[in-house]
Design a protein around this motif. Sequence first.
Motif, mmCIF file in Angstrom:
data_model
loop_
_atom_site.group_PDB
_atom_site.id
_atom_site.type_symbol
_atom_site.label_atom_id
_atom_site.label_comp_id
_atom_site.label_asym_id
_atom_site.label_seq_id
_atom_site.Cartn_x
_atom_site.Cartn_y
_atom_site.Cartn_z
ATOM 1 N N UNK A 1 18.953 46.963 27.122
ATOM 2 C CA UNK A 1 17.552 45.904 27.987
ATOM 3 C C UNK A 1 18.038 45.040 27.376
ATOM 4 N N UNK A 2 17.227 43.236 27.629
ATOM 5 C CA UNK A 2 17.535 42.579 26.950
ATOM 6 C C UNK A 2 17.172 40.860 27.483
ATOM 7 N N UNK A 3 17.348 39.689 26.997
ATOM 8 C CA UNK A 3 17.399 38.659 27.729
ATOM 9 C C UNK A 3 17.615 37.054 26.806
ATOM 10 N N UNK A 4 17.512 36.562 27.847
ATOM 11 C CA UNK A 4 17.522 34.993 27.367
ATOM 12 C C UNK A 4 17.308 34.124 27.502
ATOM 13 N N UNK A 5 18.179 32.876 26.804
ATOM 14 C CA UNK A 5 17.196 31.685 26.513
ATOM 15 C C UNK A 5 17.534 30.832 27.185
ATOM 16 N N UNK A 6 17.563 29.043 27.615
ATOM 17 C CA UNK A 6 18.367 28.489 27.582
ATOM 18 C C UNK A 6 17.803 27.344 27.747
ATOM 19 N N UNK A 7 18.799 25.911 26.523
ATOM 20 C CA UNK A 7 17.920 25.108 25.911
ATOM 21 C C UNK A 7 17.548 24.937 24.251
ATOM 22 N N UNK A 8 17.123 23.462 23.925
ATOM 23 C CA UNK A 8 17.441 23.184 22.403
ATOM 24 C C UNK A 8 16.525 23.865 21.423
ATOM 25 N N UNK B 1 15.574 23.581 19.092
ATOM 26 C CA UNK B 1 14.338 22.983 17.819
ATOM 27 C C UNK B 1 12.888 22.813 18.854
ATOM 28 N N UNK B 2 12.892 23.042 20.187
ATOM 29 C CA UNK B 2 12.288 22.713 21.145
ATOM 30 C C UNK B 2 12.016 24.089 21.885
ATOM 31 N N UNK B 3 12.437 25.184 21.493
ATOM 32 C CA UNK B 3 11.751 26.266 22.151
ATOM 33 C C UNK B 3 10.722 26.856 21.258
ATOM 34 N N UNK B 4 10.416 27.937 22.021
ATOM 35 C CA UNK B 4 9.161 28.487 21.604
ATOM 36 C C UNK B 4 9.295 29.439 20.151
ATOM 37 N N UNK B 5 9.409 29.103 19.571
ATOM 38 C CA UNK B 5 10.108 30.033 17.578
ATOM 39 C C UNK B 5 9.823 31.620 17.750
ATOM 40 N N UNK B 6 8.132 31.987 18.842
ATOM 41 C CA UNK B 6 8.155 33.885 18.791
ATOM 42 C C UNK B 6 8.713 34.079 20.356
#
Length: 269
Positions: free
Chosen positions: A99-106, A108-113
Amino acid sequence: MQGSKVLRQAVQGKWALVTGASAGIGLALAEQLAAAGVNLVLTARRSDRLEALAARLRSENGIEVRNITADLAEPSAPQQLLAATEESGLAIDILINNAGFGYSGEFAKGDAAWQRQMVDVNCAAVVHLTGLFLPEMIKRRRGYVMIVASTASYQPVAYMSTYAATKAFDRFLAEALAHEVAEHGVKVSALCPGPTESEFNQVAGLREMRGRSSQSAEEVARLGLEGLVEGRSWVIPYSAGKAMVFMQRFVPRRLVSGAAARMFRPKSR
């Protein structure tokens, strides 16, 4: 689907717990284990997918399958999984931390939570689950633990900074544990896939890259499980990934991380 001979000989008749089993590599790992005659405890957030998968795997392979709907972002979920297996009298000999997931993007502009939740699922839940199930494997002097990492774990990856960092954590944890528990008859392995046919890119918001082919989840799962039972502490399931990791030894890190930044830089930036 037929499980590989080496896998079937090692694990037939045992019980495995597979997290994130409803899609992608997790689903493929469940299918490969089922084909090898392994009984399964499947867990994910989507109960409808789990139920459909369980019914199919029972019908196709004649194995037992139990489902536990759980969200590993919740701190109580690992203990919930342990309690459910103990109450059923199941000895889990194979733990698949997928189980896991990722995030792509800057960053500083991402959702901290969202970034924090990624660390909770990709790292904290892996530590908690492994810590709960590993001691009994050591007592029985048998068992297998897979931690799904990524080739992103081999270098910093700008614009996927938190994800790559969590996977570096996962890989280091697996490789270290492999040495700790080898004398107890337990094998631990980090599976480090690269681009794979799954829902990962969609969830992570990662754009498709021209000229970058994706490996099938079935092949990734098969090679990862074979490496696990053979006692390999890490598995990179595709040749280009192996070559990339080898070549990085001879290139300054700033050049490697710079190349990764150029590769994953959002088009709109």
